[in-house]
Design an enzyme around this catalytic site. Structure first.
Site, PDB file in Angstrom:
ATOM      1  N   ASP A 197      31.493-105.430 -43.798  1.00 57.13           N
ATOM      2  CA  ASP A 197      31.655-104.896 -42.451  1.00 57.13           C
ATOM      3  C   ASP A 197      32.381-105.998 -41.701  1.00 57.13           C
ATOM      4  O   ASP A 197      31.780-107.026 -41.368  1.00 57.13           O
ATOM      5  CB  ASP A 197      30.297-104.603 -41.807  1.00 57.13           C
ATOM      6  CG  ASP A 197      30.486-103.930 -40.458  1.00 57.13           C
ATOM      7  OD1 ASP A 197      31.264-104.459 -39.642  1.00 57.13           O
ATOM      8  OD2 ASP A 197      29.877-102.878 -40.219  1.00 57.13           O
ATOM      9  N   HIS A 198      33.675-105.817 -41.476  1.00 58.30           N
ATOM     10  CA  HIS A 198      34.449-106.976 -41.028  1.00 58.30           C
ATOM     11  C   HIS A 198      34.032-107.461 -39.634  1.00 58.30           C
ATOM     12  O   HIS A 198      34.327-108.585 -39.259  1.00 58.30           O
ATOM     13  CB  HIS A 198      35.954-106.732 -41.148  1.00 58.30           C
ATOM     14  CG  HIS A 198      36.538-105.859 -40.080  1.00 58.30           C
ATOM     15  ND1 HIS A 198      36.458-104.500 -40.123  1.00 58.30           N
ATOM     16  CD2 HIS A 198      37.225-106.158 -38.957  1.00 58.30           C
ATOM     17  CE1 HIS A 198      37.067-103.997 -39.065  1.00 58.30           C
ATOM     18  NE2 HIS A 198      37.546-104.992 -38.334  1.00 58.30           N
ATOM     19  N   HIS A 204      30.094-100.755 -37.685  1.00 62.90           N
ATOM     20  CA  HIS A 204      30.405-101.912 -36.841  1.00 62.90           C
ATOM     21  C   HIS A 204      29.464-102.038 -35.628  1.00 62.90           C
ATOM     22  O   HIS A 204      28.905-103.092 -35.365  1.00 62.90           O
ATOM     23  CB  HIS A 204      31.842-101.859 -36.327  1.00 62.90           C
ATOM     24  CG  HIS A 204      32.884-101.765 -37.407  1.00 62.90           C
ATOM     25  ND1 HIS A 204      32.753-102.399 -38.616  1.00 62.90           N
ATOM     26  CD2 HIS A 204      34.063-101.106 -37.469  1.00 62.90           C
ATOM     27  CE1 HIS A 204      33.824-102.149 -39.366  1.00 62.90           C
ATOM     28  NE2 HIS A 204      34.628-101.362 -38.695  1.00 62.90           N
TER      29      HIS A 204
HETATM   30  C1  BG6 Z   1      38.131-100.116 -39.001  1.00 63.87           C
HETATM   31  C2  BG6 Z   1      38.321 -98.655 -38.635  1.00 63.87           C
HETATM   32  O1  BG6 Z   1      36.929-100.291 -39.700  1.00 63.87           O
HETATM   33  O2  BG6 Z   1      38.101-100.904 -37.829  1.00 63.87           O
HETATM   34  C3  BG6 Z   1      39.593 -98.477 -37.845  1.00 63.87           C
HETATM   35  O3  BG6 Z   1      38.375 -97.867 -39.814  1.00 63.87           O
HETATM   36  C4  BG6 Z   1      39.622 -99.421 -36.659  1.00 63.87           C
HETATM   37  O4  BG6 Z   1      39.720 -97.124 -37.396  1.00 63.87           O
HETATM   38  C5  BG6 Z   1      39.297-100.859 -37.083  1.00 63.87           C
HETATM   39  O5  BG6 Z   1      40.916 -99.364 -36.078  1.00 63.87           O
HETATM   40  C6  BG6 Z   1      39.135-101.763 -35.872  1.00 63.87           C
HETATM   41  O6  BG6 Z   1      39.024-103.113 -36.294  1.00 63.87           O
HETATM   42  P1  BG6 Z   1      39.490-104.314 -35.359  1.00 63.87           P
HETATM   43  O7  BG6 Z   1      39.080-105.543 -36.091  1.00 63.87           O
HETATM   44  O8  BG6 Z   1      40.947-104.188 -35.162  1.00 63.87           O
HETATM   45  O9  BG6 Z   1      38.745-104.135 -34.062  1.00 63.87           O
END
Ligand code: BG6
Length: 485
Positions: free
Chosen positions: A173-174, A236
């Site tokens: 989960d980044h 997230h």
């Molecule tokens: C991803 C989603 O997990 O997270 C995308 O699938 C989204 O739809 C993205 O745009 C957002 O990540 P960040 O790091 O750019 O806020």
């Protein structure tokens, strides 16, 4: 600190994520000098490309994301470690070729990164297992979405779990890799100042916002079956909520942290059908303008049904049934086509019990802590101070910790940190199976009620902060979203 020698097999190696995040993250590590010359990156995808063709494609695609970090010499050093395999995920012969390339290296760390659609996860795991490619030092990184509900996520977890032990499975989960999220842990558990206040007696409400300017960016087909609740909130936003709400873990080892997060997820008050109606908002954007230009409605995007009810915005009022948090609303919202790319956690503390300077002098202000992930990475603590001058007029001032200014060291992209953790075998920032399933269990009543209801999503103009119902969700409690003050 150098990484151990590793082989990383990247399924979905020509995909968007590989080009935007994974290959650039590995490039950055080559540039930082942590990747030994013996380490290898094996990109695998369906397309029939030669190694040279793949590298040309990768260089052209990664360059814009690398920005100033790109230089030809580092790229050459990076490219030397990269090979390409045209793989049919369902075909055993493809894995024999991969196996030959991987060779017999039992001591070497082997990372399989599944950056494909989740319907391939079972087949890839089975083929890797049958071909004998999963060594004791192997691990697998799985991307979200892991399924579309509790049952399908269980099926995928079972299938992957037949070939990998739980300690080998890195569910990414980044958001957990973002620097300010790490810093929130440091703030909570590296200081004594906040923890005594971090509870219902002193916290009025918590707000978590992840807003994007982007639309569905050509991913209409995927998004139609996903929607904001599955794409962002189930993972997230709930992970961020866990980091805010969890009890102090006994240590920083993976299970100490994940046990505490799991307890939070299990303490989330379940939604009844009535709660879904009153405590959730499902929104979809209409045509409007974002930033400098007009944008079309969600239903006009390619791959989207003209009468689609898929949500591009979701807001919920979550409650946590514990002594620490009973009665404190946690408002979560996320949406596409919002005015800004903004990701922040706001902790609103309670007003002073008795305003000795009078309400007017105070302006109703209270303390507030804002942890920002985007656009800037910062932490701001709002205190109330006196304006200089004759009158006792109070005004909020903020103590601002801007990470970019305070720390000159290069900040790691979330994916970069998490990939390194996977290579090193550090599971703390990855999601355990029971956490993931608890998250699905909690969102399921929302999904079910939305699916069975005839109601259309609440519409909002692209470039606005979501439907009016989103503000109403807070105003019913006498509260407002942070920027609407
Ligand atoms: C991803 C989603 O997990 O997270 C995308 O699938 C989204 O739809 C993205 O745009 C957002 O990540 P960040 O790091 O750019 O806020």
């Amino acid at each position: 600190k150098p990484l151990p020698d590793f082989d990383m097999v990247l399924f979905g190696g020509t995909g968007d994520l590989a080009m935007r995040k994974l290959l650039p993250a590995l490039y950055q590590q080559v540039k930082a000098g942590t990747v030994s010359p013996a380490s290898r990156i094996l990109a695998a995808a369906r397309r029939k490309l030669s190694r040279a063709e793949f590298l040309d494609l990768a260089e052209a695609s990664c360059k814009p994301f690398l920005g100033e970090a790109y230089d030809a010499a580092t790229w050459k050093a990076f490219a030397e470690r990269v090979s390409y395999f045209s793989v049919d995920a369902q075909d055993a012969a493809s894995y024999a070729v991969l196996g030959e390339a991987l060779g017999q290296h039992p001591d070497r760390v082997r990372v399989f990164y599944y950056s494909t659609a989740p319907e391939f996860f079972a087949a890839i795991s089975a083929h890797l297992g049958n071909a004998g490619l999963i060594t004791a030092r192997s691990r697998v990184v799985v991307e979200k979405p892991l399924g579309h509900d509790l049952e399908s996520s269980r099926e995928i977890n079972d299938a992957v779990g037949q070939h990998f032990a739980e300690r080998q499975i890195f569910r990414i989960d980044h958001y957990l890799g973002k620097e300010p999220v790490q810093n929130l842990l440091a703030l909570r558990f590296g200081n004594v100042l906040f923890e005594p206040l971090w509870r219902r007696e002193w916290v009025q409400d918590v707000q978590i916002t992840v807003a994007e300017q982007l639309g569905v960016e050509g991913r209409g087909d995927f998004y139609e079956h996903t929607g904001a609740l599955r794409d962002m909130l189930q993972n997230h936003l709930l992970q961020l909520l866990c980091i805010v709400a969890m009890e102090p873990p006994t240590g920083s080892d993976p299970d100490a942290v994940r046990d505490e997060k799991l307890k939070v997820l299990r303490s989330l008050k379940p939604f009844t059908p009535m709660d879904v109606a009153t405590k959730t908002v499902r929104g979809q954007y209409k045509a409007g303008a974002v930033g400098s230009g007009p944008v079309s409605a969600y239903v006009e995007e390619p791959g989207v049904a003209p009468d689609s009810r898929t949500e591009t915005f979701v807001a919920v009022k979550a409650e946590i049934d514990t002594w620490r948090w009973a009665g404190v609303p946690f408002f979560l919202r996320t949406g596409k086509r919002m005015p800004d790319k903004l990701a922040e956690i706001v902790i609103n503390f309670r007003p002073v019990p008795h305003p000795i300077f009078g309400e007017a002098a105070h302006g109703g202000r209270a303390n507030r802590l804002i942890i920002r992930m985007q656009p800037d990475e910062s932490m701001r603590l709002y205190l109330v101070a006196k304006q200089p001058g004759d009158a006792m007029t109070l005004q909020p001032v903020n103590l601002n910790l801007d990470f970019a200014e305070s720390f000159r060291a290069r900040r790691l992209e979330a994916y970069e940190r998490l990939l390194m953790d996977a290579i090193r075998g550090k599971l703390t920032l990855f999601v355990r199976r029971d956490e993931q399933e608890a998250a699905w269990r909690w969102v399921e009543p929302i999904l079910e009620n939305w699916a069975s209801s005839e109601e259309r999503p609440k519409y909002y103009t692209a470039g606005s902060w979501g439907p009016a119902a989103s503000s109403a969700l807070l105003s019913r409690d006498g509260l407002a979203w942070n920027e609407e003050d």
